[in-house]
Enzyme design. Structure first.
Site, mmCIF file in Angstrom:
data_model
loop_
_atom_site.group_PDB
_atom_site.id
_atom_site.type_symbol
_atom_site.label_atom_id
_atom_site.label_comp_id
_atom_site.label_asym_id
_atom_site.label_seq_id
_atom_site.Cartn_x
_atom_site.Cartn_y
_atom_site.Cartn_z
ATOM 1 N N ASN A 1 0.865 -1.183 0.000
ATOM 2 C CA ASN A 1 0.000 0.000 0.000
ATOM 3 C C ASN A 1 0.902 1.235 0.000
ATOM 4 O O ASN A 1 1.470 1.579 1.022
ATOM 5 C CB ASN A 1 -0.895 -0.043 1.252
ATOM 6 C CG ASN A 1 -1.753 1.203 1.398
ATOM 7 O OD1 ASN A 1 -1.854 2.004 0.466
ATOM 8 N ND2 ASN A 1 -2.366 1.350 2.557
ATOM 9 N N TRP A 2 1.011 1.871 -1.163
ATOM 10 C CA TRP A 2 1.921 3.016 -1.284
ATOM 11 C C TRP A 2 1.383 4.255 -0.570
ATOM 12 O O TRP A 2 2.105 5.222 -0.374
ATOM 13 C CB TRP A 2 2.146 3.372 -2.748
ATOM 14 C CG TRP A 2 2.832 2.313 -3.563
ATOM 15 C CD1 TRP A 2 3.265 1.084 -3.132
ATOM 16 C CD2 TRP A 2 3.155 2.388 -4.952
ATOM 17 N NE1 TRP A 2 3.843 0.397 -4.169
ATOM 18 C CE2 TRP A 2 3.784 1.175 -5.303
ATOM 19 C CE3 TRP A 2 2.969 3.360 -5.934
ATOM 20 C CZ2 TRP A 2 4.228 0.912 -6.599
ATOM 21 C CZ3 TRP A 2 3.419 3.105 -7.228
ATOM 22 C CH2 TRP A 2 4.046 1.888 -7.544
ATOM 23 N N LYS A 3 0.098 4.253 -0.259
ATOM 24 C CA LYS A 3 -0.548 5.440 0.324
ATOM 25 C C LYS A 3 -0.276 6.656 -0.586
ATOM 26 O O LYS A 3 -0.237 6.497 -1.800
ATOM 27 C CB LYS A 3 -0.078 5.659 1.764
ATOM 28 C CG LYS A 3 -0.248 4.382 2.596
ATOM 29 C CD LYS A 3 -0.053 4.570 4.060
ATOM 30 C CE LYS A 3 -0.237 3.218 4.759
ATOM 31 N NZ LYS A 3 -0.154 3.317 6.218
ATOM 32 N N GLY B 1 2.408 2.101 10.791
ATOM 33 C CA GLY B 1 3.356 3.206 10.629
ATOM 34 C C GLY B 1 4.069 3.594 11.910
ATOM 35 O O GLY B 1 4.704 4.646 11.981
ATOM 36 N N SER C 1 3.321 -2.227 10.422
ATOM 37 C CA SER C 1 4.776 -2.312 10.636
ATOM 38 C C SER C 1 5.342 -3.685 10.292
ATOM 39 O O SER C 1 6.292 -4.148 10.932
ATOM 40 C CB SER C 1 5.136 -1.920 12.071
ATOM 41 O OG SER C 1 4.762 -0.573 12.310
ATOM 42 N N HIS D 1 -9.576 0.933 4.881
ATOM 43 C CA HIS D 1 -8.297 1.168 5.555
ATOM 44 C C HIS D 1 -8.528 2.121 6.736
ATOM 45 O O HIS D 1 -9.324 3.057 6.632
ATOM 46 C CB HIS D 1 -7.272 1.749 4.579
ATOM 47 C CG HIS D 1 -5.898 1.777 5.167
ATOM 48 N ND1 HIS D 1 -5.497 2.744 6.054
ATOM 49 C CD2 HIS D 1 -4.854 0.924 5.031
ATOM 50 C CE1 HIS D 1 -4.251 2.492 6.433
ATOM 51 N NE2 HIS D 1 -3.840 1.387 5.833
ATOM 52 N N GLU E 1 -6.965 4.549 7.840
ATOM 53 C CA GLU E 1 -6.768 5.980 7.552
ATOM 54 C C GLU E 1 -8.011 6.569 6.881
ATOM 55 O O GLU E 1 -8.338 7.740 7.098
ATOM 56 C CB GLU E 1 -5.507 6.174 6.694
ATOM 57 C CG GLU E 1 -4.247 5.945 7.524
ATOM 58 C CD GLU E 1 -3.041 5.427 6.757
ATOM 59 O OE1 GLU E 1 -3.012 5.532 5.522
ATOM 60 O OE2 GLU E 1 -2.127 4.906 7.419
ATOM 61 N N GLU F 1 -5.419 -5.134 10.542
ATOM 62 C CA GLU F 1 -4.385 -4.130 10.778
ATOM 63 C C GLU F 1 -4.668 -3.393 12.078
ATOM 64 O O GLU F 1 -5.465 -2.435 12.098
ATOM 65 C CB GLU F 1 -4.371 -3.110 9.639
ATOM 66 C CG GLU F 1 -4.086 -3.714 8.276
ATOM 67 C CD GLU F 1 -3.579 -2.660 7.307
ATOM 68 O OE1 GLU F 1 -2.457 -2.822 6.820
ATOM 69 O OE2 GLU F 1 -4.281 -1.676 7.062
HETATM 70 P P1 PGA Z 1 2.739 0.158 7.648
HETATM 71 O O1 PGA Z 1 1.278 0.374 7.038
HETATM 72 O O2 PGA Z 1 3.260 -1.146 7.080
HETATM 73 O O3 PGA Z 1 3.549 1.346 7.208
HETATM 74 O O4 PGA Z 1 2.577 0.072 9.127
HETATM 75 C C1 PGA Z 1 0.416 -0.685 6.816
HETATM 76 C C2 PGA Z 1 -0.873 -0.198 6.222
HETATM 77 O O5 PGA Z 1 -1.321 0.895 6.580
HETATM 78 O O6 PGA Z 1 -1.480 -0.878 5.375
#
Ligand code: PGA
Length: 252
Positions: free
Chosen positions: A9-11, A174, A214, A96, A98, A168
């Site tokens: 997931n590049w966000k 993150g 992470s 997700h 976010e 998640e």
């Molecule tokens: P991360 O993000 O690996 O940077 O913790 C995972 C995600 O949000 O899918």
């Protein structure tokens, strides 16, 4: 079908040029077909270019990071599932944390996104997971159960079978603070029990449940070795070809 999957997931990162370089870097390093599907969840403007690049290689797929919950219409700035499908998108991340946190997406909206994605032939990767306060209170299984019930459990079995679940924990995203292998396995097993209760053991055993938060080149092998962990949804570590390739190679 249950299979190991690694999705990056590049966000909101990378220019088009950097993104294509990253995909090329991953493809160049993986000469053999990976053990399970490898998915790149790129920003919208890059989907078509990445899809074209992946067309010639088996086992690699492109995903959107979101979609709108309405089919079409006056929603300035939004992107529909039909639009995604028309540029070669195969998977779509839905729910997700976010999106839930910053864009206030509700379980009900996510259910509508799931329905639309399935109707248009896209494969949803449905994200669920609890915030830190819930984990500390010890009510994380109930919290995730509610997310699954509200956004997925209205589906008929045939449609549910197309869903990939990504667990998640928000406190691990993150932050560099990964769930321990025991915490991940416990929740993945609990999710499988919830699916079994709703759809039966056969369906539960066929469901891919990815871990995200992470996950990196160092901890992926141990996480992926857990009996109920079927690969990962990778944020930060998917932005460097060497790291992402190491995670892809950790699929059992
Ligand atoms: P991360 O993000 O690996 O940077 O913790 C995972 C995600 O949000 O899918």
């Amino acid at each position: 079908m249950r299979q190991q999957i690694v999705a990056g997931n590049w966000k909101m990162n990378k220019s088009l040029e950097e993104g294509l370089e990253l995909v090329k870097g991953v493809l160049d390093r993986l000469e053999q077909r990976p053990r399970g599907p490898v998915v790149f969840a790129t920003p919208y403007p890059y989907l078509q270019s990445v899809a074209k690049m992946l067309k010639v290689r088996k086992g690699f797929h492109v995903a959107a990071q979101n979609c709108h919950h309405e089919e079409k219409g006056a929603f300035t700035g939004e992107v529909s599932v039909d639009m995604l499908a028309s540029v070669g998108t195969e998977y779509v991340l839905i729910g997700h944390s976010e999106r839930r946190q910053y864009f206030k997406e509700t379980n009900e909206q996510l259910a509508r996104k799931i329905n639309l994605a399935l109707a248009k032939g896209l494969l949803p990767i449905f994200c669920c997971g609890e915030p830190l306060a819930i984990r500390e209170r010890g009510t994380h299984v109930g919290y995730v159960a509610k997310q699954l019930k509200a956004s997925l459990f209205h589906l008929h079995e045939a449609d549910f079978r197309k869903i990939v679940i990504a667990y998640e924990p928000i406190w691990a995203i993150g932050t560099g603070r990964t769930a321990s292998t025991e915490q991940a396995q416990e929740m993945h097993a609990a999710i499988r029990v919830l699916v079994a209760k709703k759809y039966g053991k056969g369906v539960a055993d066929d469901t891919s449940i990815l871990y995200g938060g992470s996950c990196n080149a160092q901890n992926a092998p141990e996480l992926f070795r857990q009996p109920d962990v079927d690969g990962g949804l990778i944020g930060g570590a998917s932005l460097k070809a060497e790291d992402f390739v190491a995670i892809v190679n950790a699929m059992k």
